[in-house]
Design a protein around this motif. Structure first.
Motif, PDB file in Angstrom:
ATOM      1  N   PHE A  46       0.851  -1.185   0.000  1.00  0.00           N
ATOM      2  CA  PHE A  46       0.000   0.000   0.000  1.00  0.00           C
ATOM      3  C   PHE A  46       0.891   1.240   0.000  1.00  0.00           C
ATOM      4  O   PHE A  46       1.567   1.531   0.977  1.00  0.00           O
ATOM      5  N   ASN A  67       4.359   0.596   1.223  1.00  0.00           N
ATOM      6  CA  ASN A  67       4.485  -0.034   2.541  1.00  0.00           C
ATOM      7  C   ASN A  67       3.923  -1.442   2.478  1.00  0.00           C
ATOM      8  O   ASN A  67       2.758  -1.637   2.088  1.00  0.00           O
ATOM      9  N   LEU A  88       2.257  -4.457   4.034  1.00  0.00           N
ATOM     10  CA  LEU A  88       1.382  -4.644   5.180  1.00  0.00           C
ATOM     11  C   LEU A  88       0.771  -6.030   5.158  1.00  0.00           C
ATOM     12  O   LEU A  88       0.555  -6.614   4.097  1.00  0.00           O
ATOM     13  N   THR A 142      -4.429  -6.049   7.811  1.00  0.00           N
ATOM     14  CA  THR A 142      -4.245  -4.699   8.317  1.00  0.00           C
ATOM     15  C   THR A 142      -5.348  -3.782   7.791  1.00  0.00           C
ATOM     16  O   THR A 142      -5.709  -3.839   6.611  1.00  0.00           O
ATOM     17  N   SER A 143      -5.887  -2.933   8.641  1.00  0.00           N
ATOM     18  CA  SER A 143      -6.890  -1.951   8.215  1.00  0.00           C
ATOM     19  C   SER A 143      -6.173  -0.706   7.701  1.00  0.00           C
ATOM     20  O   SER A 143      -5.603   0.051   8.480  1.00  0.00           O
ATOM     21  N   TYR A 144      -6.196  -0.514   6.396  1.00  0.00           N
ATOM     22  CA  TYR A 144      -5.493   0.637   5.823  1.00  0.00           C
ATOM     23  C   TYR A 144      -6.391   1.483   4.913  1.00  0.00           C
ATOM     24  O   TYR A 144      -5.976   2.499   4.393  1.00  0.00           O
TER      25      TYR A 144
END
Length: 281
Positions: A4, A7, A9, A13-15
């Motif tokens: 993302f 990054n 992740l 993961t909540s992104y």
């Protein structure tokens, strides 16, 4: 792992949040890409299509969105998922950043790269039964937007449900002029004798990567006559072959439409040439 905005992740993961414009308005584009042993198949074509599509949707293209940078980001995701020496399917999604209603507050973008495993490093010909039917509940609007790989795929979703409920493996979409445009998940090619046809972009079909590659291959072969032109529903049952193309499967022969059954001789011939083009790319 997902990538993302550079990054890496964990997938849980909540992104993203409820303001995501891809979720709210379908304000997003994506590329489905095949990567084998760290080599991105037809990468230049995918990249140029993505850049052209972003310009059409008036998204701001970041200065660092070079071919080299995005290739690094894709391979970083592949590596993080332990697939650098395996065949992988990549979904590269670009969406306009949060803010605004229909009118965005910004044209800046973010991206997500996802990786999943594929079985074969090469395009293979699947000869399993593959029956299709026309999907006539809704029609493709033939314009430039229909040629883009956007997240606005409701007709493909509803068509897939129709196919599943009625025992078909796929459906063929029509435009408002009742011309055959494409399959739910790829471009359509029709073979009659040594004449091969595929719908033109002006009929509303996706500007597919493998479609483009096959057109180039067919242009170099003397044994086939090729034409980009409309296909009527009446031609389907008169054809010798029908096949679907996309960047993940390569070429997928259709075995049956209504009472007509098809062979896959031309599809098999072209698949070998497509694999050769992918290795040289």
């Amino acid at each position: 792992m997902v990538n993302f905005n550079g990054n890496l992740l964990s997938k849980n993961t909540s992104y993203l949040n409820q303001e995501n414009r891809g979720l709210r308005y379908g304000d997003a584009l994506f590329e489905a890409i095949r990567v084998v042993n760290g080599k991105i198949f037809f990468w230049e074509d995918h990249y140029l299509r993505l850049m052209a599509s972003m310009r059409i949707l008036r998204m701001e293209i970041p200065m660092n969105f070079t071919m080299e940078f995005l290739e690094e980001q894709i391979l970083a995701c592949v590596d993080a998922n332990g697939m650098l020496e395996k065949p992988a399917r990549i979904r590269f999604t670009v969406f306009r950043n949060n803010g605004g209603l229909y009118l965005p507050q910004t044209n800046d973008v973010s991206y997500i790269i996802e990786a999943s495993a594929l079985e074969s490093p090469f395009f293979t010909l699947n000869n399993d039964a593959y029956e299709v039917e026309l999907f006539k509940d809704f029609y493709v609007n033939p314009d430039m937007l229909s040629t883009l790989k956007t997240n606005n795929k409701v007709i493909n979703v509803v068509g897939s449900i129709f196919a599943s409920e009625n025992g078909y493996q796929n459906c063929l979409l029509l435009n408002q002029e009742k011309k055959v445009v494409e399959a739910l998940n790829g471009n359509l090619f029709l073979v009659k004798d040594h004449h091969i046809k595929t719908p033109s972009l002006k009929d509303g079909c996706l500007n597919g990567i493998v479609r483009k590659k096959l057109i180039a291959i067919l242009g170099s072969l003397d044994k086939y006559q090729f034409e980009e032109t409309f296909i009527s529903p009446f031609e389907l049952q008169k054809a010798d072959e029908l096949f679907i193309t996309n960047a993940i499967s390569g070429i997928r022969p259709i075995t049956k439409y209504r009472k007509k059954e098809y062979d896959a001789k031309v599809a098999a011939d072209l698949l070998g040439k497509l694999n050769a083009a992918a290795r040289l790319n």
